[in-house]
Design a protein around this motif. Structure first.
Motif, PDB file in Angstrom:
ATOM      1  N   CYS A 251      56.277 -72.444 -81.494  1.00  0.00           N
ATOM      2  CA  CYS A 251      55.384 -71.569 -82.262  1.00  0.00           C
ATOM      3  C   CYS A 251      55.697 -70.099 -82.026  1.00  0.00           C
ATOM      4  CB  CYS A 251      53.919 -71.877 -81.924  1.00  0.00           C
ATOM      5  SG  CYS A 251      53.511 -71.707 -80.188  1.00  0.00           S
TER       6      CYS A 251
ATOM      7  N   GLU B 133      44.347 -78.609 -78.667  1.00  0.00           N
ATOM      8  CA  GLU B 133      45.666 -77.986 -78.588  1.00  0.00           C
ATOM      9  C   GLU B 133      45.595 -76.795 -77.666  1.00  0.00           C
ATOM     10  OE1 GLU B 133      45.915 -75.018 -82.402  1.00  0.00           O
ATOM     11  OE2 GLU B 133      46.368 -77.123 -82.748  1.00  0.00           O
ATOM     12  N   THR B 134      46.735 -76.420 -77.150  1.00  0.00           N
ATOM     13  CA  THR B 134      46.815 -75.228 -76.327  1.00  0.00           C
ATOM     14  C   THR B 134      47.087 -74.041 -77.236  1.00  0.00           C
ATOM     15  OG1 THR B 134      49.201 -75.288 -75.977  1.00  0.00           O
ATOM     16  CG2 THR B 134      47.825 -76.597 -74.460  1.00  0.00           C
ATOM     17  N   GLU B 135      46.926 -72.858 -76.678  1.00  0.00           N
ATOM     18  CA  GLU B 135      47.372 -71.678 -77.397  1.00  0.00           C
ATOM     19  C   GLU B 135      48.905 -71.686 -77.393  1.00  0.00           C
ATOM     20  OE1 GLU B 135      45.670 -68.109 -75.766  1.00  0.00           O
ATOM     21  OE2 GLU B 135      43.637 -68.908 -75.868  1.00  0.00           O
ATOM     22  N   CYS B 136      49.513 -70.799 -78.118  1.00  0.00           N
ATOM     23  CA  CYS B 136      50.957 -70.645 -78.121  1.00  0.00           C
ATOM     24  C   CYS B 136      51.330 -69.940 -76.800  1.00  0.00           C
ATOM     25  CB  CYS B 136      51.353 -69.793 -79.330  1.00  0.00           C
ATOM     26  SG  CYS B 136      53.086 -69.853 -79.716  1.00  0.00           S
TER      27      CYS B 136
ATOM     28  N   LYS C 281      43.461 -71.588 -71.652  1.00  0.00           N
ATOM     29  CA  LYS C 281      44.185 -71.391 -72.926  1.00  0.00           C
ATOM     30  C   LYS C 281      44.199 -72.673 -73.762  1.00  0.00           C
ATOM     31  CE  LYS C 281      45.300 -67.286 -71.451  1.00  0.00           C
ATOM     32  NZ  LYS C 281      44.394 -66.209 -71.748  1.00  0.00           N
ATOM     33  N   THR C 282      43.064 -73.366 -73.787  1.00  0.00           N
ATOM     34  CA  THR C 282      42.954 -74.619 -74.521  1.00  0.00           C
ATOM     35  C   THR C 282      41.841 -74.545 -75.557  1.00  0.00           C
ATOM     36  OG1 THR C 282      41.536 -75.497 -72.764  1.00  0.00           O
ATOM     37  CG2 THR C 282      43.868 -76.062 -72.662  1.00  0.00           C
TER      38      THR C 282
ATOM     39  N   ALA D  44      52.984 -73.772 -71.448  1.00  0.00           N
ATOM     40  CA  ALA D  44      52.503 -74.749 -72.432  1.00  0.00           C
ATOM     41  C   ALA D  44      52.317 -76.111 -71.771  1.00  0.00           C
ATOM     42  CB  ALA D  44      53.481 -74.839 -73.598  1.00  0.00           C
TER      43      ALA D  44
ATOM     44  N   LYS E 292      53.186 -74.868 -78.135  1.00  0.00           N
ATOM     45  CA  LYS E 292      51.851 -75.356 -77.841  1.00  0.00           C
ATOM     46  C   LYS E 292      51.935 -76.858 -77.640  1.00  0.00           C
ATOM     47  CE  LYS E 292      50.350 -75.638 -82.670  1.00  0.00           C
ATOM     48  NZ  LYS E 292      49.319 -75.242 -83.607  1.00  0.00           N
TER      49      LYS E 292
END
Length: 135
Positions: free
Chosen positions: A52, A128-131, A110-111, A17, A58
């Protein structure tokens, strides 16, 4: 007879993350520079894990800026940002209904980025990033 099977990529878990959060921050910051936005202000500095899932989190980041032409509408501003983003990193459009925020994703990093300029020459970008795993 013994057969040895090698599976590539199994040991690679992708970014954490924090790593994806830094990438997101860099992408949004570079996007504003690429667009030559004036008076850029960070509205969400991110830098903290938002839980999350089990040992997952995230990260977020957001910024606003001003276009030299103050009468530029929201749809045009988002289109200008979209064009500039292609010079920063490769994102695919996830959602674009016209005259509304444009949602984009980058599977490698992963954004996700949302172009949500309110108009009147004001750029708005958040992401935001992914979880992702915290470590």
């Amino acid at each position: 007879m013994t057969v040895l099977v090698t599976v590539s990529g199994c040991g690679e878990s992708g970014p954490t993350a924090a790593e994806a959060g830094e990438t997101l921050k860099n992408h949004i910051t570079e996007l504003m520079k690429e667009r030559h936005a004036l008076d850029v202000k960070i509205t969400d500095s991110g830098g903290r894990d938002i839980p999350c899932g089990e040992e997952k989190a995230k990260r977020t980041f957001a910024a606003i800026g001003r276009d030299p032409v103050e009468r530029t509408g929201s749809d045009m501003l988002n289109d200008l940002l979209l064009g500039a983003l292609s010079r920063v990193a490769s994102y695919r459009i996830v959602e674009d209904h016209g005259d509304a925020p444009i949602r984009l994703a980058n599977d490698k990093y992963k954004t996700m980025i949302i172009l949500e300029s309110p108009g009147s020459g004001q750029y708005g970008v958040r992401g935001e990033t992914e979880c992702l795993p915290t470590s």
